[in-house]
Design a protein around this motif. Structure first.
Motif, PDB file in Angstrom:
ATOM      1  N   LEU A 180       0.850  -1.188   0.000  1.00 21.75           N
ATOM      2  CA  LEU A 180       0.000   0.000   0.000  1.00 21.75           C
ATOM      3  C   LEU A 180       0.886   1.238   0.000  1.00 21.75           C
ATOM      4  N   VAL A 181       0.631   2.133  -0.918  1.00 22.06           N
ATOM      5  CA  VAL A 181       1.377   3.397  -0.991  1.00 22.06           C
ATOM      6  C   VAL A 181       0.393   4.537  -0.721  1.00 22.06           C
ATOM      7  N   VAL A 182       0.684   5.313   0.302  1.00 25.49           N
ATOM      8  CA  VAL A 182      -0.166   6.456   0.630  1.00 25.49           C
ATOM      9  C   VAL A 182       0.551   7.721   0.212  1.00 25.49           C
ATOM     10  N   ASN A 183      -0.016   8.397  -0.768  1.00 23.93           N
ATOM     11  CA  ASN A 183       0.546   9.655  -1.259  1.00 23.93           C
ATOM     12  C   ASN A 183      -0.112  10.790  -0.489  1.00 23.93           C
ATOM     13  N   ASP A 184       0.638  11.373   0.432  1.00 28.68           N
ATOM     14  CA  ASP A 184       0.100  12.393   1.334  1.00 28.68           C
ATOM     15  C   ASP A 184       0.168  13.783   0.698  1.00 28.68           C
ATOM     16  N   GLY A 185      -0.595  13.964  -0.374  1.00 28.08           N
ATOM     17  CA  GLY A 185      -0.671  15.268  -1.022  1.00 28.08           C
ATOM     18  C   GLY A 185       0.619  15.721  -1.664  1.00 28.08           C
ATOM     19  N   SER A 186       1.450  14.779  -2.096  1.00 26.89           N
ATOM     20  CA  SER A 186       2.741  15.135  -2.678  1.00 26.89           C
ATOM     21  C   SER A 186       2.552  15.869  -4.004  1.00 26.89           C
ATOM     22  N   ARG A 213       1.170   0.357 -11.020  1.00 28.88           N
ATOM     23  CA  ARG A 213      -0.217   0.181 -10.570  1.00 28.88           C
ATOM     24  C   ARG A 213      -0.606  -1.286 -10.421  1.00 28.88           C
ATOM     25  N   ALA A 214      -0.018  -2.146 -11.246  1.00 32.38           N
ATOM     26  CA  ALA A 214      -0.396  -3.561 -11.191  1.00 32.38           C
ATOM     27  C   ALA A 214       0.093  -4.222  -9.910  1.00 32.38           C
ATOM     28  N   ARG A 215       1.124  -3.653  -9.284  1.00 35.99           N
ATOM     29  CA  ARG A 215       1.707  -4.276  -8.095  1.00 35.99           C
ATOM     30  C   ARG A 215       1.352  -3.547  -6.805  1.00 35.99           C
ATOM     31  N   LEU A 216       0.788  -2.350  -6.919  1.00 40.94           N
ATOM     32  CA  LEU A 216       0.552  -1.530  -5.744  1.00 40.94           C
ATOM     33  C   LEU A 216      -0.914  -1.151  -5.597  1.00 40.94           C
ATOM     34  N   ARG A 217      -1.287  -0.838  -4.371  1.00 40.82           N
ATOM     35  CA  ARG A 217      -2.543  -0.141  -4.116  1.00 40.82           C
ATOM     36  C   ARG A 217      -2.166   1.268  -3.701  1.00 40.82           C
ATOM     37  N   VAL A 218      -2.535   2.232  -4.510  1.00 43.61           N
ATOM     38  CA  VAL A 218      -2.139   3.616  -4.274  1.00 43.61           C
ATOM     39  C   VAL A 218      -3.341   4.405  -3.767  1.00 43.61           C
ATOM     40  N   ARG A 274      -0.070   7.276   7.625  1.00 48.37           N
ATOM     41  CA  ARG A 274       0.134   5.907   8.129  1.00 48.37           C
ATOM     42  C   ARG A 274      -1.200   5.260   8.500  1.00 48.37           C
ATOM     43  N   ASN A 275      -2.063   6.019   9.155  1.00 47.97           N
ATOM     44  CA  ASN A 275      -3.360   5.467   9.561  1.00 47.97           C
ATOM     45  C   ASN A 275      -4.194   5.049   8.356  1.00 47.97           C
ATOM     46  N   THR A 276      -4.118   5.825   7.282  1.00 52.95           N
ATOM     47  CA  THR A 276      -4.856   5.476   6.059  1.00 52.95           C
ATOM     48  C   THR A 276      -4.417   4.106   5.549  1.00 52.95           C
ATOM     49  N   GLY A 277      -3.113   3.873   5.520  1.00 55.15           N
ATOM     50  CA  GLY A 277      -2.613   2.583   5.059  1.00 55.15           C
ATOM     51  C   GLY A 277      -2.936   1.451   6.010  1.00 55.15           C
ATOM     52  N   ILE A 278      -2.803   1.695   7.318  1.00 54.76           N
ATOM     53  CA  ILE A 278      -3.094   0.664   8.315  1.00 54.76           C
ATOM     54  C   ILE A 278      -4.560   0.228   8.233  1.00 54.76           C
TER      55      ILE A 278
END
Length: 284
Positions: A8-14, A26-31, A43-47
């Motif tokens: 899981l990759v959480v993009n925090d407004g980058s 995209r095929a290997r990750l959940r973004v 972190r909480n979003t991903g957890i």
């Protein structure tokens, strides 16, 4: 290598082009892209989105080695009762002349720690002596601890990882892995700066909050003196930072606070000796 159940990759407004780079995988990750709300919210979003039995964290500026997950998996199989695993890592510590240093070698209480097996000592007590985890990228823990999903406090902008670990250490057993399993890129500054003062003040506030919120646990495990000593040492360090920054008024106020946190001859002598040395420097 050990295959992850999911990444899981959480993009925090980058705003640095992260989303375009992630499109390739995209095929290997959940973004998940969220508005910039700080590291705790990310972190909480991903957890909360995770579906596996265990959570392993990785901050954007750190690098796992190939054995990171396989080594953890070996210890999970051997000690399924353990809820929280911490691994060793290397980084550049400015305090050690900017040399590459293994994190565990920097711990003041490392002789009281045991490795590659469940901690024999009380995890909370050991945390009061030193932050043995070092950074969230060293964490791997069960998705549910004490019947709930452990989350970071989104209101905190500093030492949110320390507060998280203090709280979780009362709920589960810990295991420290001796093997170095990742590289932390950011150095641990030891400069006498105002930012460093803010960091230590935030750490002191975490200790005060834990002392007030978890009095029952602290009394049950007879940790009142250890908490007092930890607070006294923290206030002394804050005083030293203020002194070096030229703020003598706040420095001596912090030393007075250090005396109030623990009433013992040893603590009195330690703080008074510190104040005496600072006073001599002022006179000179």
């Amino acid at each position: 290598e050990y295959p992850a159940h999911e990444i899981l990759v959480v993009n925090d407004g980058s705003l640095d082009g992260t989303e375009k780079i992630l499109e390739r995988y995209r095929a290997r990750l959940r973004v998940m892209t969220v508005p910039n709300g700080g590291v705790s919210q990310a972190r909480n979003t991903g957890i909360l989105a995770a579906t596996g039995d265990y959570i392993a964290l990785l901050d954007a500026d750190d690098f796992w080695f190939k054995r990171r997950l396989s080594a953890n998996a070996e210890f999970i199989r051997r000690f399924p009762e353990v809820g929280f695993f911490v691994c060793n890592f290397i980084t550049r510590y400015l305090h050690y002349d900017n040399r590459l240093v293994r994190h565990y070698s920097t711990l003041s209480n490392r002789r009281r720690l045991n490795f590659d097996g469940p901690l024999r000592g009380n995890a909370y007590e050991l945390l009061l002596q030193s932050y043995f985890a070092g950074t969230p990228s060293a964490y791997l823990f069960k998705r549910t601890l004490g019947g709930a999903v452990p989350l970071f406090d989104p209101k905190r902008r500093l030492v949110e990882d320390m507060e998280f670990l203090h709280r979780v250490s009362m709920q589960t057993s810990f295991l420290l892995i001796q093997e170095v399993l990742f590289f932390k890129t950011s150095a641990h500054a030891q400069s006498m700066s105002l930012d460093q003062i803010k960091l230590y003040l935030a750490h002191r506030d975490v200790l005060l909050e834990c002392r007030d919120k978890h009095q029952g646990y602290i009394r049950t495990h007879r940790l009142e003196k250890k908490m007092g000593r930890s607070l006294s040492l923290m206030s002394t360090m804050i005083g030293n930072l203020y002194f070096e920054a030229g703020d003598k008024e706040h420095a001596f106020a912090a030393y007075a606070e250090a005396l109030g946190h623990q009433y013992s001859p040893g603590n009195f002598l330690r703080v008074v000796w510190t104040v005496l040395k600072k006073s001599i420097r002022l006179l000179i």
